[in-house]
Each structure stands twice: as C-alpha cells, then as structure tokens.
Design a protein around this motif. Structure first.
Motif, PDB file in Angstrom:
ATOM      1  N   PHE A  32       0.826  -1.210   0.000  1.00  0.00           N
ATOM      2  CA  PHE A  32       0.000   0.000   0.000  1.00  0.00           C
ATOM      3  C   PHE A  32       0.862   1.264   0.000  1.00  0.00           C
ATOM      4  CE2 PHE A  32      -3.597   2.517   2.162  1.00  0.00           C
ATOM      5  CZ  PHE A  32      -4.295   2.665   0.970  1.00  0.00           C
ATOM      6  N   ASN A  35       2.101   1.925  -3.437  1.00  0.00           N
ATOM      7  CA  ASN A  35       1.017   2.402  -4.293  1.00  0.00           C
ATOM      8  C   ASN A  35       0.641   3.846  -3.973  1.00  0.00           C
ATOM      9  OD1 ASN A  35       0.904   0.040  -5.730  1.00  0.00           O
ATOM     10  ND2 ASN A  35      -0.741  -0.859  -4.503  1.00  0.00           N
ATOM     11  N   LEU A  36       0.655   4.202  -2.685  1.00  0.00           N
ATOM     12  CA  LEU A  36       0.335   5.587  -2.304  1.00  0.00           C
ATOM     13  C   LEU A  36       1.440   6.539  -2.779  1.00  0.00           C
ATOM     14  CD1 LEU A  36      -1.032   5.203   1.354  1.00  0.00           C
ATOM     15  CD2 LEU A  36      -2.343   5.426  -0.761  1.00  0.00           C
ATOM     16  N   ALA A  39       0.886   7.035  -6.361  1.00  0.00           N
ATOM     17  CA  ALA A  39      -0.357   7.801  -6.556  1.00  0.00           C
ATOM     18  C   ALA A  39      -0.115   9.289  -6.293  1.00  0.00           C
ATOM     19  CB  ALA A  39      -1.454   7.272  -5.630  1.00  0.00           C
ATOM     20  N   SER A  40       0.682   9.618  -5.283  1.00  0.00           N
ATOM     21  CA  SER A  40       0.945  11.038  -4.994  1.00  0.00           C
ATOM     22  C   SER A  40       1.783  11.663  -6.107  1.00  0.00           C
ATOM     23  CB  SER A  40       1.610  11.223  -3.616  1.00  0.00           C
ATOM     24  OG  SER A  40       2.920  10.714  -3.598  1.00  0.00           O
ATOM     25  N   PHE A  55      -0.924  11.679   1.391  1.00  0.00           N
ATOM     26  CA  PHE A  55      -1.800  10.832   2.185  1.00  0.00           C
ATOM     27  C   PHE A  55      -1.447  10.902   3.670  1.00  0.00           C
ATOM     28  CE2 PHE A  55      -1.587   9.227  -2.089  1.00  0.00           C
ATOM     29  CZ  PHE A  55      -2.924   9.009  -2.384  1.00  0.00           C
ATOM     30  N   LEU A  57      -2.370   8.368   7.024  1.00  0.00           N
ATOM     31  CA  LEU A  57      -2.897   7.039   7.318  1.00  0.00           C
ATOM     32  C   LEU A  57      -3.380   6.961   8.757  1.00  0.00           C
ATOM     33  CD1 LEU A  57      -0.170   5.017   5.402  1.00  0.00           C
ATOM     34  CD2 LEU A  57      -2.573   5.375   4.737  1.00  0.00           C
ATOM     35  N   MET A 120     -10.353   7.770   2.839  1.00  0.00           N
ATOM     36  CA  MET A 120     -10.222   6.424   2.274  1.00  0.00           C
ATOM     37  C   MET A 120     -10.943   5.483   3.246  1.00  0.00           C
ATOM     38  SD  MET A 120      -6.306   6.315   0.880  1.00  0.00           S
ATOM     39  CE  MET A 120      -5.456   6.606   2.413  1.00  0.00           C
ATOM     40  N   LEU A 130      -6.770  11.296   1.484  1.00  0.00           N
ATOM     41  CA  LEU A 130      -5.999  11.987   0.441  1.00  0.00           C
ATOM     42  C   LEU A 130      -6.185  13.473   0.698  1.00  0.00           C
ATOM     43  CD1 LEU A 130      -4.618  12.454  -2.369  1.00  0.00           C
ATOM     44  CD2 LEU A 130      -6.890  12.161  -3.393  1.00  0.00           C
ATOM     45  N   VAL A 152      -9.577   7.524  -5.274  1.00  0.00           N
ATOM     46  CA  VAL A 152      -9.352   6.926  -3.952  1.00  0.00           C
ATOM     47  C   VAL A 152      -9.988   5.537  -3.866  1.00  0.00           C
ATOM     48  CG1 VAL A 152     -10.162   7.164  -1.556  1.00  0.00           C
ATOM     49  CG2 VAL A 152      -8.900   9.031  -2.633  1.00  0.00           C
ATOM     50  N   LEU A 155      -7.644   3.056  -5.301  1.00  0.00           N
ATOM     51  CA  LEU A 155      -6.525   2.807  -4.382  1.00  0.00           C
ATOM     52  C   LEU A 155      -6.948   1.888  -3.239  1.00  0.00           C
ATOM     53  CD1 LEU A 155      -4.673   6.170  -3.775  1.00  0.00           C
ATOM     54  CD2 LEU A 155      -3.664   4.006  -4.492  1.00  0.00           C
TER      55      LEU A 155
END
Ligand code: SME
Length: 159
Positions: A32, A35-36, A39-40, A55, A57, A120, A130, A152, A155
């Motif tokens: 994850f 992937n984040l 994604a950013s 992000f 968390l 999320m 996000l 989102v 994701l």
C-alpha cells in the motif's frame, strides 16, 4: 516505465485517463505504501495549481503522515482536527474554498489557500485520507471531488 503524457481532453476525460494510469501503476502490487507513493507522484504531475498532495494514514484515533509530494508537513493530526481530521471523523470529503475560513485549519504550508480532503474508507472504517492543497482560492470543485473520490476508491480496492 512511466511515460508522461499530455492531458488535453476535457477535465472529465483527463481525470478518466489519470485513473487508468493509476490502475496500470498499481496493477499486481499489493504494497500500500508503494502504491500511495506512486499515486501522490501521479497526481502531482497531473494537477495544476497545487502545492501539496499526499496521504495521511489512520493509526488509532490519529492520522499519521504518509507518502506525499510537497513541503515537509505536520506528522500527526487527531481525528476531528483540521480539514484532514474532520474528513476522517465524518467519513466525508471536505472541499474548502478558503482555508482561512475553516475553523481549526492546520497550516502546514503557509502558501495554501484552498484544500480538498477525501477519506479512504475500507469496510466502513477510515484507513486514511488523500489531502490536496492549492496556493489559490476556490481551486477545487465538484468535478475534482467526484473524480478524486473515484481515484481513492481504486486505491482502497488495492489494499
Ligand atoms: N491543512 C491540513 C493539514 C495537512 S497539510 O495541509 C499537508 C488540515 O487542516 O488538516
């Protein structure tokens, strides 16, 4: 390898394209954080007029800084505090046209004028948010909200 492309369609078409790029980037990868991080970076090269994208968390009743692009930011935000904590607590997107008018807004980058925070949600629980900041007022509208919520969702489906 990631190839930069020009986003020259309508705003909706461009968002559809960036969501396809996200799907390609995270396909087959279950980490994850990785992937984040991608994604950013993807959103940072796609969105104009932004100064922070990344992000937070969820960890207990706090949000903890995750992968992002921009200036160093505050590390921990309690649920219910600031724009991020409010979106996390209410499990609802916060679209803030002028951060100076948002009670309790946390100024990480003094340049920020408007902001959007999309929670999320996985199985009814907030796993993070996000957060995107802009140096201009009224940067985000309902089109951004609709497509960033889709972004989102893709994701979250990868976790
Ligand atoms: N402005 C956010 C804090 C995070 S920074 O913008 C990166 C807030 O009020 O929650």
């Amino acid at each position: 390898m990631f190839h930069a492309i020009s986003y020259n369609g309508t705003r909706e078409e461009n968002y559809e394209l960036v969501i396809k790029q996200l799907q390609a980037l995270i396909d087959g990868e279950t980490n994850f954080i990785a992937n984040l991080a991608n994604a950013s970076a993807l959103l940072n090269q796609f969105l104009k007029n932004i100064n922070w994208v990344g992000f937070y968390l969820a960890e207990g009743e706090q949000l903890v800084l995750g992968p992002f692009q921009g200036l160093p930011a505050c590390v921990r935000i309690p649920f219910g505090k600031g724009v991020c904590g409010t979106a996390a607590k209410n499990q609802k997107t916060e679209l803030v046209p002028d951060v100076h008018l948002f009670p309790g807004h946390i100024a990480c980058d003094a340049a920020s004028q408007s902001e959007i925070v999309v929670p999320m949600i996985k199985n009814g629980n907030v796993i993070g948010v996000l957060d995107i900041d802009s140096p201009i007022k009224n940067r985000f509208d309902d089109i951004d909200q609709r497509y960033l919520e889709k972004f989102v969702e893709v994701l979250v489906a990868s976790v």
